[in-house]
Design an enzyme around this catalytic site. Structure first.
Site, PDB file in Angstrom:
ATOM      1  N   GLU A   1      -6.945  -7.528  -1.597  1.00 17.78           N
ATOM      2  CA  GLU A   1      -7.672  -7.548  -0.193  1.00 17.78           C
ATOM      3  C   GLU A   1      -8.985  -7.061  -0.473  1.00 17.78           C
ATOM      4  OE1 GLU A   1      -5.631  -5.112   2.838  1.00 17.78           O
ATOM      5  OE2 GLU A   1      -3.740  -5.717   2.451  1.00 17.78           O
TER       6      GLU A   1
ATOM      7  N   GLU B   1       0.896  -1.159  -0.067  1.00 17.46           N
ATOM      8  CA  GLU B   1      -0.081  -0.013  -0.029  1.00 17.46           C
ATOM      9  C   GLU B   1       0.807   1.262   0.080  1.00 17.46           C
ATOM     10  OE1 GLU B   1      -2.710  -0.435   3.298  1.00 17.46           O
ATOM     11  OE2 GLU B   1      -4.186  -1.517   2.012  1.00 17.46           O
TER      12      GLU B   1
END
Length: 845
Positions: free
Chosen positions: A257, A188
């Site tokens: 995710e 991320e």
């Protein structure tokens, strides 16, 4: 540039040789590649369903069962982070044992016949202490985390290489015949890169090049990183990812995710995500050409010890995942997703062949149609309206689409699955008291407040906590003296002076002359706190001891490694003759950790090194108290937990292993309104436990227990009643089902697709209790228009009066039963022109 024909020929020969060599190498070992449609394994494009299971968040004894349940749930891949601070607690000192035995975990996945996506990071976020970084990393001279910084890059590369080389040595990459088909570098990073600018860009380019240079033979991904350098695949994280496209046309559309729920924080309610909405989000992603989807989490597990990050992340990391914290199936989520995966796999040949044709079917409705060469066809019919049903025409048939749902038609004709129609049973769990011979029999040891005698060091002014403790303990004592002149006015008029303490977090207990004067604490959103209360001082010297407590180190945010904790001041006393006295620059004594920690009171050897009090003393609600007891392991294999509802805040150990932090006194604030599956989900939409403890029960892995004489130690900061602590087991209380009368099912689809039947078939309701349980009673049954939810059903305006009969006949006394949802089973059709459903709840015992 120009070439003569002979050199052209030799170039072609060389090229041919390279191709031949490559194909020869590939035939010896497996190979993983990708194109714009999908990940390709051994020449075959695959729609891959994956789930996150983090090995340190459960015990190795739980791993085989978790992996097996994931496989039964229709998963192809297990995804996990690698937890640097667990594996390298001190520089160059490695640990790969117990629940950090990464190799064992990956080999178990391979044994089950599943693949692995290994997210090396080594930054992981994950609501994990310090985002997975070891705290010692912060103290390397000149280091700056996650940017174009030499010292950081050297450490990151060293650890990444260590992990890759371990995997290679055990032949665990798919290119060596192992299960690892994908790896992730960084995590991320997009939002951070955006904030840092050029140094961020340079770092992400370096990280990609470094990873690819390790020669794993499998593709690398970067999640939430729009400009991941080629050949790295950039992937999506979120509640919904159908809008996402990779940064190059030749990369597959991957969702690393898909959030199955959300984490619990101390002081916050417990979030959950309806199964219908999660299934809807996945079907939307697949219909838009998505080919890899990973559930974060598939099993959340437990933040044992001091591994929870945040700060303020709870010990439970349940995440409302398809497998609950204890490893039990969360129904209907697990079963509803299993049915979804079977429906998607029926469409796989069409999905990997070409791009969908999109057809508008209405204002909120559309079809995605996939066709493949041999003439096959699969269709996804979507209704994006969160409020109303839609009747759509597709092909030469009509289809009813519930609000906010997708129907899957593997042959473009028959519906096999709809995301809003749950065929799986709903399971309600309960915590049952484990019968003990008498309750726990507690002994107590009082942790004295820090005094000058045992202080580690003294200096002028206030110190930052993490730099002082280096996270060796949650606790740091700050102690100073306050001299009060006998002529002070407040000694006569009784108006107590007010002590004000400003702290960077996370919690604080104030002791004056050895007595608890008060406490204050922050929250995940606002970790800073202010203590502001009248304190009882006497003439002469008063000892003020401030116990500052960290509740997990931050795991996310720009340069979170620089964030502070502890008492940074000012510390002032108001209401004296002189007005206000600033104590910040006095002499302060410091002590890292508790006396009980130094004595290892939580261990078998340490607990016998001091005198423990027994009997009536134990019942007093004392702050700073250690409690211990012993107990025998209960029979059976139901998962176990400790009910800590009567306690305040502290830590728990069993046989020297830390269960984690307990904080049942922190009640959940927020709203827990009714929650409808339809409409866009976010982490604040669906929540429970408002006004109750954020976490009352604490998981005790059975493998931590000996048959007899288990040592249970609790450290309590605030004062609680240990006599009300109990051991409980988690089991099913009741199971329910909600089945509409013409609901699609896989079984019925297969009968129709095979040509065995040519009329629509009735669905069945399947009900099953845990192993060793039987259905003892029918609590509710209604075929018609029942209302409410599992646990609180009620009859609607239409109800078949013989609704209970079939269940009493076929289910009571059985572990498992199934009943066809048809009017004749319930004494006839109670309202012929109305769309009916069956709601049923049976008790398991």
């Amino acid at each position: 540039m120009a070439m003569d024909s002979s050199s052209k020929l030799s170039v072609m020969w060389n090229a041919l040789l390279v191709v031949l060599l490559a194909s020869w190498v590939c035939s010896v070992t497996a190979s993983v590649s990708y194109d714009r449609k999908a990940i390709t394994i051994n020449g075959q494009r695959r729609i891959l369903i994956s789930g996150s299971i983090h090995y340190p968040r459960s015990s190795p004894e739980m791993w085989p069962d978790l992996i097996q349940k994931a496989k039964e749930g229709g998963l192809d891949v297990i995804q996990t982070y690698v937890f640097w601070n667990g594996h390298e607690p001190a520089p160059g000192k490695y640990y790969f044992e117990g629940n950090y035995d990464l190799i064992k975990f990956i080999k178990l996945v391979k044994q089950a016949g599943l693949y692995v996506h290994l997210r090396i990071g080594p930054y992981v976020c994950a609501e994990w202490n310090f985002g997975g970084f070891p705290v010692w990393l912060k103290y390397i001279p000149g280091i700056n985390f996650r940017t174009n910084n030499g010292p950081f890059k050297a450490q990151m590369q060293r650890f990444t290489e260590k992990i890759v080389n371990m995997m290679k040595a055990e032949r665990l990459f798919e290119s060596q015949g192992g299960p690892i088909i994908l790896s992730q570098i960084e995590n991320e990073y997009g939002p951070i890169e955006y904030e840092l600018g050029a140094p961020g860009k340079a770092y992400s380019y370096w990280a990609a090049k470094m990873a690819v240079g390790l020669g794993t033979g499998v593709p690398w991904v970067m999640c939430k990183e729009d400009d991941a350098p080629d050949p790295i695949i950039n992937t999506c994280n979120g509640f919904y990812c159908d809008y996402f496209s990779p940064n190059k046309a030749y990369k597959p559309k991957m969702w690393t995710e898909a959030w199955t729920g959300w984490y619990t924080e101390f002081g916050g309610p417990v979030p959950y995500r309806p199964a219908e909405d999660l299934a809807f989000s996945v079907a939307r992603f697949i219909q838009k050409g998505g080919s890899f989807i990973n559930y974060y989490m598939y099993h959340g597990g437990t933040n044992f010890g001091r591994t929870a990050g945040g700060p303020f992340i709870a010990t439970s990391y349940d995440y409302d995942a398809p497998l609950d914290e204890y490893g039990l199936l969360r129904q209907p989520k697990w079963g509803h997703l299993k049915d979804l995966h079977r429906a998607i796999k029926l469409c796989e040949p069409a999905l990997v062949s070409g791009d969908p044709t999109v057809m508008r079917l209405g204002n909120y409705e559309e079809a995605h149609v996939f066709k493949y060469k041999s003439g096959g066809c699969a269709a996804f019919l979507a209704n994006y309206n969160p409020r109303s049903y839609a009747k759509v025409a597709f092909g030469n048939k009509h289809y009813n689409l519930p609000p906010w749902s997708v129907s899957i038609l593997p042959d473009c004709k028959n519906t096999v699955y709809n995301t809003a129609r749950v065929g799986a049973q709903i399971s309600r769990k309960k915590m049952v008291l484990v019968p003990m011979h008498g309750a726990f029999s507690w002994q107590a040891y009082n942790e004295a407040t820090a005094s000058d005698v045992d202080s580690s060091f003294t200096m002028v002014g206030l110190l930052e906590q993490i730099n002082t403790t280096r996270d060796a303990s949650d606790y740091l004592w700050y102690t100073t003296d306050i001299k009060i002149d006998p002529s002070e006015g407040f000694l006569k008029n009784g108006k107590s002076p007010v002590l004000t303490v400003l702290s960077a977090g996370h919690a604080l207990h104030v002791f004056v002359n050895g007595q608890l004067s008060g406490s204050a604490y922050g929250s995940l959103e606002f970790p800073k706190l202010t203590f502001n209360q009248g304190v009882h001082l006497r003439a002469g010297i008063n000892k003020v001891s401030l116990l500052s407590i960290a509740v997990g180190l931050p795991n996310v945010g720009p340069h979170f490694e620089t964030w502070n904790a502890g008492i940074l001041g000012p510390v002032t006393l108001n209401g004296l003759n002189e007005g206000r006295r600033d104590l910040s620059w006095q002499k302060w004594s410091y002590k890292i950790g508790l006396k009980g920690e130094a004595l290892n009171l939580h261990s078998l050897s340490g607990s016998s090194s001091v005198e423990w009090a027994q009997g009536s003393f134990v019942a007093r609600r004392q702050p700073l108290t250690w409690y211990k007891t012993t107990f025998n392991a209960p029979a059976g294999n139901s998962p176990l937990a400790l009910d800590m509802g009567s306690m305040g805040k502290g830590q728990i150990w069993i046989n020297g292993q830390s269960i984690g932090r307990h904080w049942p006194a922190y009640k959940a604030s927020g709203n827990c309104d009714d929650c409808n599956y339809a409409g866009t989900y976010d982490e604040k939409k669906c929540r429970t436990n408002c006004g109750e403890a954020s976490q009352r029960w604490y998981h005790v892995p059975r493998s931590w227990l000996n048959p007899t004489g288990n040592l249970l130690v609790v450290f309590e900061e605030w004062g609680g009643d240990p006599n009300a602590i109990s051991l409980v087991r988690r089991e099913t209380d009741s199971v329910c089902a909600d089945i509409y009368e013409w609901q699609p099912t896989l079984m019925n689809y297969q009968m129709q697709a095979s040509g065995k039947v040519n009329k629509p078939l009735r669905p069945k309701v399947h009900l099953g209790c845990d192993a060793g349980q039987k259905i003892s009673a029918v609590k509710f049954a209604s075929f018609g228009t029942p209302e409410g939810v599992c646990g609180s059903y009620r009859e609607g305006s239409c109800h078949a009066h013989h609704s209970y009969d079939a269940f009493n006949r076929l289910c009571v006394g059985q572990n498992f039963c199934s009943v066809t949802v048809a009017p004749e089973m319930f004494g006839g059709d109670p309202c012929p022109s109305v769309m009916k459903k069956l709601s049923v709840e049976v008790i398991c015992s």
